[in-house]
Motif scaffolding. Sequence first.
Motif, PDB file in Angstrom:
ATOM      1  N   TRP A  88       0.824  -1.204   0.000  1.00  0.00           N
ATOM      2  CA  TRP A  88       0.000   0.000   0.000  1.00  0.00           C
ATOM      3  C   TRP A  88       0.859   1.254   0.000  1.00  0.00           C
ATOM      4  O   TRP A  88       0.598   2.198  -0.759  1.00  0.00           O
ATOM      5  N   ALA A  89       1.896   1.278   0.828  1.00  0.00           N
ATOM      6  CA  ALA A  89       2.773   2.452   0.886  1.00  0.00           C
ATOM      7  C   ALA A  89       3.531   2.638  -0.425  1.00  0.00           C
ATOM      8  O   ALA A  89       3.731   3.763  -0.888  1.00  0.00           O
ATOM      9  N   SER A  90       3.945   1.534  -1.034  1.00  0.00           N
ATOM     10  CA  SER A  90       4.669   1.625  -2.301  1.00  0.00           C
ATOM     11  C   SER A  90       3.803   2.247  -3.390  1.00  0.00           C
ATOM     12  O   SER A  90       4.277   3.059  -4.196  1.00  0.00           O
ATOM     13  N   ASP A  91       2.514   1.889  -3.402  1.00  0.00           N
ATOM     14  CA  ASP A  91       1.613   2.457  -4.407  1.00  0.00           C
ATOM     15  C   ASP A  91       1.267   3.905  -4.112  1.00  0.00           C
ATOM     16  O   ASP A  91       1.226   4.746  -5.017  1.00  0.00           O
ATOM     17  N   GLN A  92       1.012   4.205  -2.830  1.00  0.00           N
ATOM     18  CA  GLN A  92       0.562   5.544  -2.470  1.00  0.00           C
ATOM     19  C   GLN A  92       1.656   6.588  -2.585  1.00  0.00           C
ATOM     20  O   GLN A  92       1.412   7.725  -3.012  1.00  0.00           O
ATOM     21  N   PHE A  93       2.873   6.236  -2.205  1.00  0.00           N
ATOM     22  CA  PHE A  93       3.960   7.211  -2.160  1.00  0.00           C
ATOM     23  C   PHE A  93       4.945   7.044  -3.317  1.00  0.00           C
ATOM     24  O   PHE A  93       5.984   7.701  -3.349  1.00  0.00           O
ATOM     25  N   GLN A  94       4.615   6.133  -4.246  1.00  0.00           N
ATOM     26  CA  GLN A  94       5.433   5.951  -5.449  1.00  0.00           C
ATOM     27  C   GLN A  94       6.903   5.667  -5.114  1.00  0.00           C
ATOM     28  O   GLN A  94       7.821   6.251  -5.707  1.00  0.00           O
ATOM     29  N   THR A  95       7.108   4.789  -4.147  1.00  0.00           N
ATOM     30  CA  THR A  95       8.471   4.409  -3.777  1.00  0.00           C
ATOM     31  C   THR A  95       8.902   3.190  -4.562  1.00  0.00           C
ATOM     32  O   THR A  95       8.070   2.392  -5.024  1.00  0.00           O
ATOM     33  N   ASN A 154      14.588  11.006   5.392  1.00  0.00           N
ATOM     34  CA  ASN A 154      13.630  10.355   4.505  1.00  0.00           C
ATOM     35  C   ASN A 154      13.099   9.083   5.171  1.00  0.00           C
ATOM     36  O   ASN A 154      13.796   8.073   5.248  1.00  0.00           O
ATOM     37  N   VAL A 155      11.855   9.146   5.641  1.00  0.00           N
ATOM     38  CA  VAL A 155      11.277   7.997   6.336  1.00  0.00           C
ATOM     39  C   VAL A 155      10.540   7.067   5.393  1.00  0.00           C
ATOM     40  O   VAL A 155      10.041   6.015   5.818  1.00  0.00           O
ATOM     41  N   PHE A 156      10.474   7.419   4.102  1.00  0.00           N
ATOM     42  CA  PHE A 156       9.731   6.596   3.158  1.00  0.00           C
ATOM     43  C   PHE A 156      10.591   5.498   2.539  1.00  0.00           C
ATOM     44  O   PHE A 156      10.101   4.717   1.719  1.00  0.00           O
ATOM     45  N   TYR A 157      11.852   5.459   2.898  1.00  0.00           N
ATOM     46  CA  TYR A 157      12.723   4.350   2.535  1.00  0.00           C
ATOM     47  C   TYR A 157      13.328   3.800   3.809  1.00  0.00           C
ATOM     48  O   TYR A 157      13.585   4.541   4.760  1.00  0.00           O
ATOM     49  N   GLY A 158      13.563   2.509   3.839  1.00  0.00           N
ATOM     50  CA  GLY A 158      14.143   1.882   5.021  1.00  0.00           C
ATOM     51  C   GLY A 158      15.203   0.891   4.614  1.00  0.00           C
ATOM     52  O   GLY A 158      14.977   0.042   3.743  1.00  0.00           O
ATOM     53  N   GLN A 159      16.356   0.977   5.229  1.00  0.00           N
ATOM     54  CA  GLN A 159      17.472   0.138   4.817  1.00  0.00           C
ATOM     55  C   GLN A 159      17.759  -0.985   5.829  1.00  0.00           C
ATOM     56  O   GLN A 159      17.503  -2.142   5.565  1.00  0.00           O
ATOM     57  N   GLU A 160      18.261  -0.628   7.011  1.00  0.00           N
ATOM     58  CA  GLU A 160      18.710  -1.650   7.960  1.00  0.00           C
ATOM     59  C   GLU A 160      18.752  -1.057   9.358  1.00  0.00           C
ATOM     60  O   GLU A 160      18.925   0.149   9.526  1.00  0.00           O
ATOM     61  N   THR A 161      18.579  -1.938  10.363  1.00  0.00           N
ATOM     62  CA  THR A 161      18.739  -1.547  11.765  1.00  0.00           C
ATOM     63  C   THR A 161      19.771  -2.463  12.413  1.00  0.00           C
ATOM     64  O   THR A 161      20.215  -3.448  11.812  1.00  0.00           O
ATOM     65  N   LEU A 162      20.136  -2.141  13.637  1.00  0.00           N
ATOM     66  CA  LEU A 162      21.132  -2.955  14.342  1.00  0.00           C
ATOM     67  C   LEU A 162      20.644  -4.387  14.544  1.00  0.00           C
ATOM     68  O   LEU A 162      21.418  -5.344  14.407  1.00  0.00           O
ATOM     69  N   GLY A 212       9.542  -1.432   1.967  1.00  0.00           N
ATOM     70  CA  GLY A 212      10.379  -1.179   3.121  1.00  0.00           C
ATOM     71  C   GLY A 212      10.559   0.294   3.394  1.00  0.00           C
ATOM     72  O   GLY A 212      11.151   1.011   2.584  1.00  0.00           O
ATOM     73  N   SER A 213      10.017   0.780   4.508  1.00  0.00           N
ATOM     74  CA  SER A 213      10.190   2.178   4.884  1.00  0.00           C
ATOM     75  C   SER A 213      10.250   2.270   6.396  1.00  0.00           C
ATOM     76  O   SER A 213       9.566   1.519   7.097  1.00  0.00           O
ATOM     77  N   TYR A 214      11.068   3.188   6.881  1.00  0.00           N
ATOM     78  CA  TYR A 214      11.174   3.393   8.317  1.00  0.00           C
ATOM     79  C   TYR A 214       9.840   3.831   8.913  1.00  0.00           C
ATOM     80  O   TYR A 214       9.519   3.498  10.061  1.00  0.00           O
TER      81      TYR A 214
END
Length: 377
Positions: free
Chosen positions: A213-220, A317-325, A224-226
């Motif tokens: 849903w987020a990928s479609d709505q925010f065109q990412t 940028n919270v609309f992309y998420g990479q990695e956490t500890l 995966g987003s923070y």
Amino acid sequence: MPSVLTAPGRRAIDALGAQLRRLREFADETEPPALAIISVMTLSLLGTLVGFLAVSNLTIVPFVVFLTAAGVGWFRYQEETAYVIALMMTVSTILILGLIIVFIFRESIPVIRYESATVFGITVPGLRMFIQPNWDAVSPPIRYSMVPMIHGTVMVTLIASAVAAPLGVSAALFLSEIAPATVREVVKPGVEILAGIPSIVYGFIGFTVLGPWASDQFQTTGQGSYLFVGIVVGVMALPTVVSVAEDALSSVPESMKSGSLAMGTTDWQTMTSITLPAAFSGVSAAVLLGVGRAIGETMAATVMLRGVPRLTDPLVNVFYGQETLTSIIARNYGEADGLQMDALFVAGVILFVTVLVISIGAQYIEWRMHERLGGEV
């Protein structure tokens, strides 16, 4: 000379002295045969620990001796044996925790040495892990930066706290002060049941529902987003915040609330000026527990994030998420080796130190509130 000990320090020394006095009284009042059995139990358990640390095949021998002595003591001197077993289990818990701390710190030393950097002619171990943003365990130059994972953990934690703290405290205030008894008896157990749902379930729902849903709505590009990882983790932390905060609010003496109402204040004024300040230490502990849950969450972050150890552009940028500890440990420990494995232990050390600081902060807040309210400190 004035004392330099703080109130918590004095309490710790007084508690230690009381325990030593109780131990001395226990030894004076215990029969010699019972003391002999207790001595055998203590020595055999110590031998079991030494054998375990030495990875000896004979470790089972002192352990069998301990079980035998404990069995004999339980049937002949049950009270004394139960006291000693409880004490041993407490000491064992502290000792095991200490060994875990030593182990993770020791395993992280090689990569800390590898990532040393020189500043003004002084070599600082591990500094390069925190001043450069590159993580590359394959292509030279090999680098193990913690910066991307720390950034991801901070982003997820801030978003989760923004979700769990206000919603959790508001829900706790409603259950404690506003909701009828029948509603409270139904809702509170339901909230606590939510805490038992495995984190992988939350992560799977976030991956299959929120992610697309987020990928479609925010065109990412990709999932995966923070932002949505933080929302999911915040929802996971809600039961903890609500339950602990509600217990703290319910423990405020009714006389304080009644006195406030008798002065002509409204229910809302009483809640905001009396109930919440009086229960502030417990509410703060609830929020900090929720923050700890957000920092230490593994599976939801692992499932929902991309798994790329790099910084987002821009950093906010919270609309992309990479990695956490936590997710980098879960994603790499099965294949990691050498310095990469040691780097994962460094991530564990950072998590441990962070949670330790939060716990100390919670204890300090509680002590300050006791002092402010005139309690014994």
